[in-house]
Structure formats: structure tokens, C-alpha cells
Design an enzyme around this catalytic site. Structure first.
Site: not given
Length: 348
Positions: A139, A240
Site C-alpha cells: 500500500y 486487510d
């Protein structure tokens, strides 16, 4: 000296569930003679509306000086085309405070076992924690986007891996002393370093056991045998996905709290669900996730185990009485549920 708590109600149902949680906190403060200075600040869409920024300077300054932070929920269609979206405020806050460890406890109260999409015998008694690395990995790596080709660089340093693995073991020491480290070491270089580092850190915690799971295998086990886990730790992308998978096990997002910790600064406590603008201001939102986030704060930021347990046990008793909000198949309003918990706290 009083401890300072910053409350960020945010958007949608955020203000409603924050009100409920702070009423519960006020009751605990009276019962347990606690001294907290609580102040509210605009954040997310509310920050955009008031000051043109999802993370106003005054809000950030207050958060940096706080002993703990409570966040309701942010976002909504109102700000979809805003120059700065509410979510940018959350990313900015995480970065500013160095919130590297996301902690998400997963449990299924007996009163709502029937709501789980999994078989009852597989979910009754489920109690594990997902520890997700929050500030590294794919990310945050270098990104390239072309017309015919794109790439995202996944990078982890040994130090980043060490601190999140240590956090997982520290939590495991307060539980059943078992850590499951999730990676993709059969394919990814970052996962090979992750697994090697996990083995090294494990030697610092001889009272705990360490096992490894490939991420695809872990995803299957979470559905087939979720009671197999105690503390599950993994990198940002895998965390996530797996934490969202885990969140559906109880059957409603309205019951799941979370915490995000830095190495030395204040921690952030928030529900895992969104702002649910479609049910905002109708007094039907389930405040339990926000209330349990307060319990996590009392335990993890202030070491108030008994105060935290009082809240958690009161929530369980209320649900066992059949007092449930609409997302749990009941008819209780946000106010009803909150007042029932306060009644239980006073009765206990």
C-alpha cells in the site's frame, strides 16, 4: 492528573454511536472513580464541512497531545467528489501518529451465534485476534501506472516486521500464548524475510508457540476451523483481506471494535464498520462496536482491566436478555441498547 481523550465522532452514524459510548464511559468513570478529560473535534467529512480539511490542524494537534483517541466513523456520498476525501484524513492521522499495528479482536457472543454465516458448532466460542501491520507493504510502496502496464512495489524492512511480530507475541502472552504468522513465503521475497524474522522474534518469547500459515491456507482455516486461531499476525495487504473475512464470522459488523497502536504515542480506537449514512439520525444504529472500542481503550491504553470487563460483560448480559438492535434481528433502538447497558452496569 486526568488523562486526555480526544473524541472524533466523524460522519453518518458516527455521532450517534459516539454519544452512546461516551455515556457508557461516563458511567464507568463514576463507578470506578476515573478522571478523563474528553474533548470532541471535527474529523473526516465533518472536518471538511467545518474547516475544508478532513484532518484540521487543530484536530491533529489535539490528537498528538492526547492519551487516547476514539473515532466513530467517516465518509459518505456527500464528499465523494470533494477535493479532499474524508478517508484522506484517516490516512493522514495514521501517518502522523505512526499507527503501525492494527488490532482486531474477533469473538461471537452466544446470543448472536445464529447470525453467523458459518455452522453454529464452528463459531460458538470463537475468540481470536488479528494483528495487521498498518504502515508498510504494497500500500505504501512505489506505484507506477501506465496505459498498458502497472506495478506496485511491496517493501518491508526487518525492523518493521520485528515490531509487529513482537506486538503479536505481547498480546499472545495475555491470551493462550499461540501466534500464527501468515505469509506467502513459497512465492514472495518479502514473505521469506517475514517468516525468517518471525522465527527470530519468537525466541524472545519462549512461553509462546509460533506456527506459520500461507495466506491462502489461513483464509480457508478461518472459515473451516476459526477456533484454531489465538493471535494471527500478518502484513498489510493480507491483514486487510483476512481481517475483513474474519469480521463477517459474528454475522454483523456492528459488534466489532479495533485498535491501532504506535510505538510510543497515543492509540486510536474505532469500530470496523463504515459511517452507514443510509441509517444515520434514525436512532437504529448498533453502538456496540463503539462501546467495545471504549473497553479496548480502557484496557490497552490505561491498564483498566476491571473497567473494561464490566463493559464487555454488561454488553453480553443485555444481548442475552434479547435486547438487540435491528442489525441483530431485534427491535431495540440505539438509545434502548445504551440505556440497557447502563442499567446493567448499575445493577452489577
Amino acid at each position: 492528573m486526568s488523562k486526555r481523550i480526544v473524541a472524533l465522532p466523524g460522519d453518518g452514524i458516527g455521532a450517534e454511536i459516539m454519544d452512546s459510548a461516551l455515556k457508557i464511559l461516563a458511567e464507568i468513570m463514576v463507578q470506578d472513580n476515573l478522571d478523563f478529560d474528553i474533548e470532541r473535534f471535527a474529523f473526516g467529512g465533518a472536518g471538511i464541512d467545518e474547516q475544508g480539511d478532513p484532518l484540521p490542524a487543530g484536530t491533529l494537534n489535539a490528537c498528538e497531545k492526547a492519551d487516547a483517541i476514539l473515532l466513530g466513523a467517516i465518509g459518505g456520498p456527500k464528499w465523494e467528489n470533494a477535493p479532499k476525501r474524508p478517508e484522506q484524513g484517516l490516512l493522514g492521522l495514521r501517518k502522523a501518529l505512526g499507527l503501525f499495528a492494527n488490532i482486531r479482536p474477533i469473538s461471537v457472543p452466544d446470543a448472536v451465534v445464529h447470525l453467523s454465516p458459518l455452522k453454529e458448532e464452528n463459531v460458538r466460542g470463537v475468540d481470536f485476534v488479528v494483528v495487521r501491520e498498518l504502515t508498510g507493504g504494497i500500500y505504501f510502496g512505489e506505484k507506477k501506472l501506465g496505459e498498458t502496464e502497472a506495478s506496485d512495489l511491496c517493501t518491508y524492512s526487518k525492523a518493521e516486521i520485528q515490531r509487529i511480530i513482537r506486538k503479536a507475541f505481547e498480546i499472545a502472552q495475555t491470551r493462550n500464548k499461540k501466534v500464527t504468522s501468515v505469509d506467502k513465503a513459497n512465492v514472495l521475497a518479502t514473505s521469506k524475510l517475514w517468516r525468517q524474522t518471525a522465527e527470530e522474534v519468537a525466541r524472545e518469547f519462549p512461553d509462546c508457540t509460533l506456527e506459520h500459515q500461507l495466506v491462502d491456507s489461513a483464509a480457508m482455516v478461518m472459515i473451516q476451523k476459526p477456533k484454531a486461531f489465538d493471535v494471527l499476525v500478518t502484513e498489510n495487504l493480507f491483514g486487510d483481506i483476512l481481517s475483513d473475512e474474519a469480521s463477517v464470522i459474528p454475522g454483523s459488523l456492528g459488534m466489532m471494535p479495533s485498535a491501532s497502536h504506535s510505538e510510543s504515542g497515543p492509540s486510536l480506537y474505532e469500530p470496523i464498520h463504515g459511517s452507514a449514512p443510509d441509517i444515520a439520525n434514525q436512532n437504529i444504529a448498533n453502538p456496540m462496536s463503539m462501546i467495545l472500542s471504549v473497553a479496548m481503550m480502557l484496557r490497552q491504553s490505561f491498564g483498566l482491566e476491571n473497567s473494561a470487563k464490566k463493559i464487555e460483560e454488561a454488553c453480553d448480559r443485555v444481548m442475552n436478555q434479547g435486547i438487540l438492535t435491528t442489525d441483530l434481528g431485534g427491535k431495540a433502538t440505539t438509545t434502548d441498547f445504551t440505556e440497557a447497558i447502563i442499567t446493567e452496569l448499575r445493577g452489577a
